[in-house]
Write an enzyme that holds these catalytic residues in place. Structure first.
Site, short mmCIF file in Angstrom:
data_model
loop_
_atom_site.label_atom_id
_atom_site.label_comp_id
_atom_site.label_asym_id
_atom_site.label_seq_id
_atom_site.Cartn_x
_atom_site.Cartn_y
_atom_site.Cartn_z
N TYR A 72 0.83 -1.21 0.00
CA TYR A 72 0.00 0.00 0.00
C TYR A 72 0.86 1.26 0.00
O TYR A 72 0.58 2.22 -0.70
CB TYR A 72 -0.94 0.01 1.21
CG TYR A 72 -1.93 1.15 1.14
CD1 TYR A 72 -3.21 0.95 0.61
CD2 TYR A 72 -1.59 2.43 1.56
CE1 TYR A 72 -4.11 1.99 0.50
CE2 TYR A 72 -2.49 3.49 1.45
CZ TYR A 72 -3.74 3.26 0.93
OH TYR A 72 -4.64 4.29 0.82
N PHE A 124 -5.41 20.32 -24.64
CA PHE A 124 -6.15 19.08 -24.89
C PHE A 124 -7.54 19.21 -24.26
O PHE A 124 -7.72 19.99 -23.32
CB PHE A 124 -5.36 17.91 -24.27
CG PHE A 124 -5.98 16.59 -24.51
CD1 PHE A 124 -6.01 16.04 -25.79
CD2 PHE A 124 -6.54 15.87 -23.47
CE1 PHE A 124 -6.59 14.80 -26.02
CE2 PHE A 124 -7.12 14.63 -23.69
CZ PHE A 124 -7.14 14.09 -24.96
N ASP A 125 -8.54 18.44 -24.76
CA ASP A 125 -9.91 18.70 -24.28
C ASP A 125 -10.11 18.49 -22.78
O ASP A 125 -10.83 19.25 -22.14
CB ASP A 125 -10.97 17.98 -25.13
CG ASP A 125 -10.72 16.50 -25.32
OD1 ASP A 125 -9.87 15.96 -24.59
OD2 ASP A 125 -11.36 15.89 -26.18
N ASP A 214 2.53 19.67 -20.60
CA ASP A 214 1.61 18.55 -20.80
C ASP A 214 2.35 17.60 -21.74
O ASP A 214 2.46 17.85 -22.94
CB ASP A 214 0.30 19.06 -21.41
CG ASP A 214 -0.71 17.94 -21.62
OD1 ASP A 214 -0.34 16.77 -21.46
OD2 ASP A 214 -1.87 18.24 -21.96
N ALA A 216 2.29 14.22 -22.70
CA ALA A 216 1.82 12.91 -23.18
C ALA A 216 2.70 12.34 -24.28
O ALA A 216 3.00 11.14 -24.30
CB ALA A 216 0.38 13.03 -23.67
N LYS A 257 0.19 7.23 -23.51
CA LYS A 257 0.77 7.56 -24.81
C LYS A 257 2.26 7.16 -24.79
O LYS A 257 2.56 5.99 -24.94
CB LYS A 257 0.60 9.05 -25.13
CG LYS A 257 -0.82 9.47 -25.55
CD LYS A 257 -1.85 9.39 -24.48
CE LYS A 257 -3.15 10.01 -24.82
NZ LYS A 257 -3.44 11.23 -24.09
N HIS A 449 -19.64 14.36 -28.19
CA HIS A 449 -19.18 13.41 -29.21
C HIS A 449 -19.16 11.96 -28.74
O HIS A 449 -19.33 11.05 -29.53
CB HIS A 449 -17.80 13.81 -29.76
CG HIS A 449 -16.74 13.96 -28.71
ND1 HIS A 449 -16.74 14.98 -27.79
CD2 HIS A 449 -15.65 13.21 -28.43
CE1 HIS A 449 -15.69 14.86 -27.00
NE2 HIS A 449 -15.02 13.79 -27.36
C1 LIG Z 1 -4.45 12.06 -23.61
C2 LIG Z 1 -4.02 13.40 -23.24
C3 LIG Z 1 -4.34 13.94 -22.00
C4 LIG Z 1 -5.23 13.23 -21.00
O1 LIG Z 1 -4.73 12.01 -20.62
P1 LIG Z 1 -5.64 10.73 -20.27
O2 LIG Z 1 -4.62 9.72 -19.92
O3 LIG Z 1 -6.43 10.40 -21.50
O4 LIG Z 1 -6.51 11.11 -19.14
C5 LIG Z 1 -3.87 15.20 -21.71
N1 LIG Z 1 -3.14 15.89 -22.59
C6 LIG Z 1 -2.79 15.39 -23.79
C7 LIG Z 1 -1.96 16.21 -24.73
C8 LIG Z 1 -3.23 14.14 -24.17
O5 LIG Z 1 -2.92 13.67 -25.37
#
Ligand SMILES: *Cc1c(COP(=O)(O)O)cnc(C)c1O
Length: 457
Positions: A72, A124-125, A214, A216, A257, A449
């Site tokens: 844990y 990102f959204d 960010d 990813a 990613k 969507h």
């Molecule tokens: C996918 C993504 C996120 C969010 O990550 P999740 O793992 O899907 O929650 C944030 N920023 C970027 C640029 C992404 O491609």
């Protein structure tokens, strides 16, 4: 004779996929209300919905899973992950989270206040969602050239320094941080140059504003720096990634990613006060600070995934595959966001189905046609995803209308790319006959969507 290029891996385990008939697909798409998110995965032959969490793990990652420490607190797997992240990024404090948006939730819960302004190169959204849900404003400062799909630039994801400076100057005390997204997903997986990263961070710091990266697809971004930016050819991906992070104050990561895992994420920083602040939100939302929503075995697999995916050959295999598909589309004259990005091809549906008015959603129509043609599931990144204006409730037709062909890592071969290109060509060749689009019959008030229901006109 020069040897041709080939993948930097061989295949040890396979997952059968099944073709379907056109009649089956017509029935299934109707049942899914013309929304490919509602299809079952068995109804899909080649799945290009996303590259998020859909990659294949390596034999080394699977072996690491068996050694995961599920304690844990204080799990060995956490410390192995933390040490890997520190070595790759230079950030000492690491908070695991269950995925990227969870990292955003924890960090933004601590940093974002009502009325704040958070500039960035096309958030990102989910990033935008986490800012707007806190009654703050996400302002896009990507260079304007990014919105012309036929304009070729090596670093089309760059930040506009002029737009950024204007915002920083006009809003003293209201900008908690800048979000620098690498690669810039929203404009087509387009990279940001090292020079632009350096200058953006310097500009923000001049105004006392920290930068959150960010990250990813940070490794894909490093690949583009190595192959496109002067002075970086002889540096390793690991050296380039470390330099990228050295200018920033913090990173959020969707490990689904470039981490090469199916689920996971983290926050990393050198700011002790941010780490302390994030802990307060990680514990109630995600879990104790040494697992934050991840299994020990998943942290172990992620440590190996980060190590593997910051090697040039792994990235070269991936990005060359995306560009192989782009080359096929070039042969067939199919328009897409140029140049091809790191993880996907964004087909310019407005240009393909130019007889279909915006009100009938060309990209969604093309997404349906591609599925009917060959069972290929792409994703609309266009007018449906853009949602309605929160005030006027009108559809937002101001942006671009793309069909995204997103390529999972280490999953498909170039034979699959040939099938995708041929299917798209068949649809393209009969584009004149596609004169009617789709109409919305049911939609959610936000992020419609995912669950929208549509009928063919
Ligand atoms: C996918 C993504 C996120 C969010 O990550 P999740 O793992 O899907 O929650 C944030 N920023 C970027 C640029 C992404 O491609």
């Amino acid at each position: 004779m020069e040897l041709p290029f080939a993948e930097a891996w061989k295949i040890k385990m396979v997952e059968p996929i099944r073709k379907s008939t056109r009649a089956e697909r017509e029935k299934w798409l109707l049942e899914a209300k013309n929304n490919v998110f509602m299809l079952k995965s068995e109804q899909v032959y080649i799945d290009l919905l996303t590259d998020s969490g859909t990659g294949s793990m390596s034999d080394r990652q699977w072996s690491a899973m068996m050694l995961g420490d599920e304690s844990y607190s204080g799990a060995r797997s956490f410390f192995e992950l933390k040490d890997t992240i520190t070595r790759l990024t230079g950030f000492r404090y690491v908070i695991p989270t269950h995925q990227g948006r969870a990292a955003e939730n924890v960090l933004f819960s601590y940093l974002v206040k009502e009325g704040n302004i958070v500039p960035g190169n096309a958030h990102f959204d989910t990033t935008k969602g986490h800012i707007e849900s806190r009654h703050a404003f996400a302002i896009d400062v990507t260079i304007p050239e990014a919105h012309d799909t036929q304009h070729e630039l090596p670093f089309k994801g760059n930040v506009s320094l002029e737009m950024t400076e204007k915002i920083l100057k006009e809003n003293p005390g209201k900008v908690p941080f800048f979000v620098l997204t690498v690669t810039n997903n929203t404009v087509g997986g387009q990279p940001v140059s090292m020079q632009n990263i350096r200058e953006t961070c310097a500009l923000c710091h001049k105004y006392g504003v920290p930068v959150v990266m960010d990250s990813a697809r940070f490794a894909e971004n490093a690949y583009f720096i190595k192959t496109r930016e002067a002075g970086y050819q002889d540096k390793t991906i690991k050296e380039i990634a470390k330099e990228m992070f050295s200018y920033a104050d913090c990173m959020t990561m969707s490990a689904k990613k470039d981490g090469l895992v199916n689920m996971g994420g983290f926050i990393a920083t050198n700011r002790e006060e941010w780490y302390e602040g994030c802990k307060l939100f990680c514990i109630p939302f995600e879990g104790f600070i040494t697992y934050g929503g991840m299994n020990g075995r998943d942290m172990a697999a992620l440590a190996v995934g980060l190590e593997e995916n910051t090697e040039f050959d792994m990235l070269d295999t991936r990005i060359r595959q995306v560009h192989y598909l782009a080359q096929k589309l070039d042969e067939y004259g199919i328009p897409y966001q140029r140049p091809a990005g790191g993880h996907a091809i964004f087909v310019d549906a407005d240009k393909v189905l130019d007889r279909i008015p915006k009100e009938e959603f060309p990209a969604q129509t093309l997404t349906c046609e591609l599925y009917l043609e060959a069972g290929i599931r792409a994703c609309e990144i266009g007018y449906i995803l853009a949602d309605r204006d929160p005030v006027t409730r009108e559809n937002r037709f101001g942006g671009l209308d793309f069909v995204r062909l997103c390529i999972p890592r280490r999953v498909y071969t170039n034979n699959h790319m040939d099938v995708i290109a041929a299917a798209l060509k068949n649809v393209y060749d009969r584009r004149e006959q596609i004169t009617h689009g789709v109409r919305i019959t049911k939609e959610a008030p936000l992020m419609r969507h995912f669950t929208v229901e549509l009928e063919r006109i």
